[in-house]
Design a protein around this motif. Sequence first.
Motif, PDB file in Angstrom:
ATOM      1  N   PHE A 171       0.847  -1.183   0.000  1.00 22.34           N
ATOM      2  CA  PHE A 171       0.000   0.000   0.000  1.00 22.34           C
ATOM      3  C   PHE A 171       0.888   1.241   0.000  1.00 22.34           C
ATOM      4  O   PHE A 171       1.886   1.302   0.706  1.00 22.34           O
ATOM      5  CB  PHE A 171      -0.897   0.043   1.248  1.00 22.34           C
ATOM      6  CG  PHE A 171      -2.066  -0.898   1.191  1.00 22.34           C
ATOM      7  CD1 PHE A 171      -1.902  -2.247   1.414  1.00 22.34           C
ATOM      8  CD2 PHE A 171      -3.329  -0.415   0.923  1.00 22.34           C
ATOM      9  CE1 PHE A 171      -2.976  -3.116   1.356  1.00 22.34           C
ATOM     10  CE2 PHE A 171      -4.411  -1.272   0.878  1.00 22.34           C
ATOM     11  CZ  PHE A 171      -4.239  -2.629   1.085  1.00 22.34           C
ATOM     12  N   THR A 172       0.507   2.215  -0.794  1.00 24.24           N
ATOM     13  CA  THR A 172       1.195   3.494  -0.778  1.00 24.24           C
ATOM     14  C   THR A 172       0.176   4.576  -1.099  1.00 24.24           C
ATOM     15  O   THR A 172      -0.878   4.301  -1.676  1.00 24.24           O
ATOM     16  CB  THR A 172       2.350   3.530  -1.797  1.00 24.24           C
ATOM     17  OG1 THR A 172       3.081   4.754  -1.658  1.00 24.24           O
ATOM     18  CG2 THR A 172       1.830   3.449  -3.225  1.00 24.24           C
ATOM     19  N   GLY A 173       0.468   5.788  -0.702  1.00 20.60           N
ATOM     20  CA  GLY A 173      -0.481   6.859  -0.964  1.00 20.60           C
ATOM     21  C   GLY A 173       0.174   8.217  -0.777  1.00 20.60           C
ATOM     22  O   GLY A 173       1.255   8.332  -0.201  1.00 20.60           O
ATOM     23  N   MET A 174      -0.474   9.239  -1.269  1.00 18.56           N
ATOM     24  CA  MET A 174       0.033  10.600  -1.129  1.00 18.56           C
ATOM     25  C   MET A 174      -1.129  11.579  -1.214  1.00 18.56           C
ATOM     26  O   MET A 174      -2.189  11.256  -1.749  1.00 18.56           O
ATOM     27  CB  MET A 174       1.068  10.899  -2.218  1.00 18.56           C
ATOM     28  CG  MET A 174       0.517  10.852  -3.628  1.00 18.56           C
ATOM     29  SD  MET A 174       1.790  11.106  -4.903  1.00 18.56           S
ATOM     30  CE  MET A 174       2.719   9.575  -4.748  1.00 18.56           C
ATOM     31  N   THR A 175      -0.916  12.740  -0.662  1.00 15.69           N
ATOM     32  CA  THR A 175      -1.892  13.824  -0.778  1.00 15.69           C
ATOM     33  C   THR A 175      -1.261  14.921  -1.613  1.00 15.69           C
ATOM     34  O   THR A 175      -0.178  15.415  -1.279  1.00 15.69           O
ATOM     35  CB  THR A 175      -2.274  14.371   0.610  1.00 15.69           C
ATOM     36  OG1 THR A 175      -2.798  13.298   1.406  1.00 15.69           O
ATOM     37  CG2 THR A 175      -3.315  15.471   0.496  1.00 15.69           C
ATOM     38  N   ILE A 176      -1.893  15.285  -2.717  1.00 18.26           N
ATOM     39  CA  ILE A 176      -1.280  16.195  -3.683  1.00 18.26           C
ATOM     40  C   ILE A 176      -2.259  17.291  -4.085  1.00 18.26           C
ATOM     41  O   ILE A 176      -3.474  17.115  -4.021  1.00 18.26           O
ATOM     42  CB  ILE A 176      -0.831  15.433  -4.954  1.00 18.26           C
ATOM     43  CG1 ILE A 176      -2.004  14.622  -5.527  1.00 18.26           C
ATOM     44  CG2 ILE A 176       0.353  14.533  -4.659  1.00 18.26           C
ATOM     45  CD1 ILE A 176      -1.685  13.875  -6.802  1.00 18.26           C
ATOM     46  N   GLY A 177      -1.719  18.415  -4.494  1.00 13.78           N
ATOM     47  CA  GLY A 177      -2.529  19.487  -5.058  1.00 13.78           C
ATOM     48  C   GLY A 177      -2.578  19.344  -6.572  1.00 13.78           C
ATOM     49  O   GLY A 177      -1.567  19.031  -7.197  1.00 13.78           O
ATOM     50  N   VAL A 178      -3.756  19.530  -7.167  1.00 12.64           N
ATOM     51  CA  VAL A 178      -3.891  19.365  -8.617  1.00 12.64           C
ATOM     52  C   VAL A 178      -4.755  20.480  -9.208  1.00 12.64           C
ATOM     53  O   VAL A 178      -5.446  21.200  -8.485  1.00 12.64           O
ATOM     54  CB  VAL A 178      -4.534  18.004  -8.986  1.00 12.64           C
ATOM     55  CG1 VAL A 178      -3.732  16.850  -8.438  1.00 12.64           C
ATOM     56  CG2 VAL A 178      -5.978  17.933  -8.485  1.00 12.64           C
ATOM     57  N   ASN A 179      -4.688  20.618 -10.531  1.00 10.25           N
ATOM     58  CA  ASN A 179      -5.654  21.409 -11.273  1.00 10.25           C
ATOM     59  C   ASN A 179      -6.175  20.537 -12.410  1.00 10.25           C
ATOM     60  O   ASN A 179      -5.799  19.363 -12.527  1.00 10.25           O
ATOM     61  CB  ASN A 179      -5.043  22.717 -11.790  1.00 10.25           C
ATOM     62  CG  ASN A 179      -3.836  22.470 -12.680  1.00 10.25           C
ATOM     63  OD1 ASN A 179      -3.695  21.400 -13.274  1.00 10.25           O
ATOM     64  ND2 ASN A 179      -2.953  23.446 -12.770  1.00 10.25           N
ATOM     65  N   GLU A 180      -7.047  21.070 -13.256  1.00  8.19           N
ATOM     66  CA  GLU A 180      -7.670  20.252 -14.295  1.00  8.19           C
ATOM     67  C   GLU A 180      -6.642  19.654 -15.256  1.00  8.19           C
ATOM     68  O   GLU A 180      -6.763  18.500 -15.679  1.00  8.19           O
ATOM     69  CB  GLU A 180      -8.695  21.085 -15.085  1.00  8.19           C
ATOM     70  CG  GLU A 180      -9.984  21.382 -14.354  1.00  8.19           C
ATOM     71  CD  GLU A 180      -9.846  22.520 -13.354  1.00  8.19           C
ATOM     72  OE1 GLU A 180      -8.737  23.095 -13.246  1.00  8.19           O
ATOM     73  OE2 GLU A 180     -10.844  22.840 -12.681  1.00  8.19           O
ATOM     74  N   ALA A 181      -5.613  20.429 -15.581  1.00  3.28           N
ATOM     75  CA  ALA A 181      -4.624  19.968 -16.557  1.00  3.28           C
ATOM     76  C   ALA A 181      -3.793  18.802 -16.035  1.00  3.28           C
ATOM     77  O   ALA A 181      -3.672  17.768 -16.702  1.00  3.28           O
ATOM     78  CB  ALA A 181      -3.707  21.119 -16.968  1.00  3.28           C
ATOM     79  N   ASN A 182      -3.215  18.973 -14.807  1.00  4.85           N
ATOM     80  CA  ASN A 182      -2.371  17.864 -14.352  1.00  4.85           C
ATOM     81  C   ASN A 182      -3.191  16.699 -13.816  1.00  4.85           C
ATOM     82  O   ASN A 182      -2.692  15.575 -13.743  1.00  4.85           O
ATOM     83  CB  ASN A 182      -1.301  18.333 -13.356  1.00  4.85           C
ATOM     84  CG  ASN A 182      -1.845  18.910 -12.071  1.00  4.85           C
ATOM     85  OD1 ASN A 182      -3.000  18.692 -11.720  1.00  4.85           O
ATOM     86  ND2 ASN A 182      -1.015  19.663 -11.362  1.00  4.85           N
ATOM     87  N   TYR A 183      -4.458  16.940 -13.452  1.00  8.37           N
ATOM     88  CA  TYR A 183      -5.339  15.813 -13.106  1.00  8.37           C
ATOM     89  C   TYR A 183      -5.457  14.872 -14.313  1.00  8.37           C
ATOM     90  O   TYR A 183      -5.332  13.649 -14.179  1.00  8.37           O
ATOM     91  CB  TYR A 183      -6.716  16.300 -12.686  1.00  8.37           C
ATOM     92  CG  TYR A 183      -7.729  15.178 -12.542  1.00  8.37           C
ATOM     93  CD1 TYR A 183      -7.796  14.424 -11.373  1.00  8.37           C
ATOM     94  CD2 TYR A 183      -8.593  14.850 -13.588  1.00  8.37           C
ATOM     95  CE1 TYR A 183      -8.706  13.383 -11.251  1.00  8.37           C
ATOM     96  CE2 TYR A 183      -9.500  13.808 -13.478  1.00  8.37           C
ATOM     97  CZ  TYR A 183      -9.559  13.084 -12.298  1.00  8.37           C
ATOM     98  OH  TYR A 183     -10.451  12.043 -12.184  1.00  8.37           O
TER      99      TYR A 183
END
Length: 277
Positions: free
Chosen positions: A218-230
């Motif tokens: 299991f691995t995970g992260m919390t990231i900030g995104v916008n429509e383009a990089n999503y």
Amino acid sequence: MKPILEYKDYHLFMQDYYDYRKSHGAFSWREFSKLAGFSSPNFLKLVCMGQSNLSLVKVELVAKAMGLVAYEGEYFRQLVIFGNAVKDSVKKAALLEMERIAREHKARVVDSETFQYYESWKYPVLRELAPMMPGAQPRKLADECKEYVSAEEVRDILAFLVKAGFLKKKGDKVYTQTEKSVTGSPEALPIAIRAMHKEMGNMAVRAVDRYKASERYFTGMTIGVNEANYSRIVAEIDSCARKIAAIANETENLNQVYGLNFQLFPFTNKIEGGSNA
């Protein structure tokens, strides 16, 4: 885009790949060519337009740039040989090899007539497990499952899998898969597939404490995104999923069934006017 096994023209496949990447975020012919090791920013565009051919020397680099591994990479190589060949004998040999690869690695896309396959984890798991245990009784198959399933359910599910064409029965309780993998059509079965995602998610939650770290990852992260990089992240996950499926499909000596889930979902509402500047 369509699986590579459905293509007979490498120019068209490369164009569809480019259009797919372009529709999911910032992607240019310059970036595509750079990833494949070409100094000319428009060379691959010319290839897709049919104005240039891709040499066999560069096939592996272009395949890698498109995320093609294992049999997908070999199929792409044969596509190029077929597309560039002048002699009929060379075209025929390449086409026969393409057909062989396609037969061995064809993926079944589930349609609305067989939505029952997605009603429970038991169907895909038993589709994988039964061929690993030739001659096994339903009770034995049930005992090998980590989650509970009765022997009666196993018997009924195997009968369904054979009737629907997911498995082929050879002799007494010996099963083989009719296709290497099964995928859900995005146009069909949205409700059934959502239900399967929920069930698999719940099983993943239980797995955190149920299995040793050496048995699960299991691995995970919390990231900030916008429509383009999503969109770019989704495309990358899709590419990774195809690579993993190719690795799994090239192996014959299997001894366990695993579940793999990719999860990407919002933790917050969209922040209007938000900026990291």
